[in-house]
Design a protein around this motif. Structure first.
Motif, PDB file in Angstrom:
ATOM      1  N   GLY A  46       0.816  -1.218   0.000  1.00  0.00           N
ATOM      2  CA  GLY A  46       0.000   0.000   0.000  1.00  0.00           C
ATOM      3  C   GLY A  46       0.845   1.260   0.000  1.00  0.00           C
ATOM      4  N   GLN A  47       1.929   1.253   0.762  1.00  0.00           N
ATOM      5  CA  GLN A  47       2.816   2.410   0.780  1.00  0.00           C
ATOM      6  C   GLN A  47       3.495   2.593  -0.570  1.00  0.00           C
ATOM      7  N   ALA A  48       3.924   1.497  -1.183  1.00  0.00           N
ATOM      8  CA  ALA A  48       4.572   1.577  -2.497  1.00  0.00           C
ATOM      9  C   ALA A  48       3.616   2.160  -3.531  1.00  0.00           C
ATOM     10  N   VAL A  49       2.364   1.710  -3.494  1.00  0.00           N
ATOM     11  CA  VAL A  49       1.359   2.240  -4.433  1.00  0.00           C
ATOM     12  C   VAL A  49       1.138   3.727  -4.171  1.00  0.00           C
ATOM     13  N   GLY A  50       0.978   4.092  -2.916  1.00  0.00           N
ATOM     14  CA  GLY A  50       0.739   5.500  -2.580  1.00  0.00           C
ATOM     15  C   GLY A  50       1.879   6.410  -3.001  1.00  0.00           C
ATOM     16  N   ILE A  51       3.100   5.985  -2.721  1.00  0.00           N
ATOM     17  CA  ILE A  51       4.270   6.787  -3.095  1.00  0.00           C
ATOM     18  C   ILE A  51       4.341   6.947  -4.608  1.00  0.00           C
ATOM     19  N   THR A  52       4.143   5.864  -5.318  1.00  0.00           N
ATOM     20  CA  THR A  52       4.237   5.901  -6.785  1.00  0.00           C
ATOM     21  C   THR A  52       3.157   6.786  -7.378  1.00  0.00           C
TER      22      THR A  52
END
Length: 107
Positions: A43-49
């Motif tokens: 979820g963090q990776a998706v949000g950052i991207t």
């Protein structure tokens, strides 16, 4: 370091951002799977991207920086637009209602 399988990334985006266009899902999935993520959940990776893409590609952020605005101020200035786009993507897309054809014989 963590890497995420593309199927898991696509499923995550479609579940949490059902309004995200197909081309964007494909782009984000590719970007996320190419990178090693240290101490980040999927979820963090998706949000950052998503945030980075929207900030750099869909706002005037780069232009503000080129005109000498401080990075922090530029981020604050463009954040409402990013938030609005993410709100749209979190909603299921509306299906178009089919137009009813006029009933024949009702004169």
């Amino acid at each position: 370091m963590s890497t995420f399988p593309i199927d898991a990334v696509v499923e995550h985006i479609r579940h949490h951002h059902p309004g995200c266009p197909d081309f964007a899902v494909a782009y984000f999935s590719e970007e996320i799977t190419r990178r090693d993520w240290r101490d980040a959940s999927l979820g963090q990776a998706v949000g950052i991207t998503m945030h980075n893409f929207l900030r750099h590609e869909m706002t005037e952020y780069e232009t503000l920086l080129l005109h000498g605005m401080d990075r922090k101020e530029a981020r604050l200035r463009v954040q409402p637009r990013i938030d609005a786009m993410l709100r749209l993507w979190r909603k299921k897309p509306r299906t178009k209602k089919q137009k009813r054809s006029p009933e024949v014989g009702n004169v």
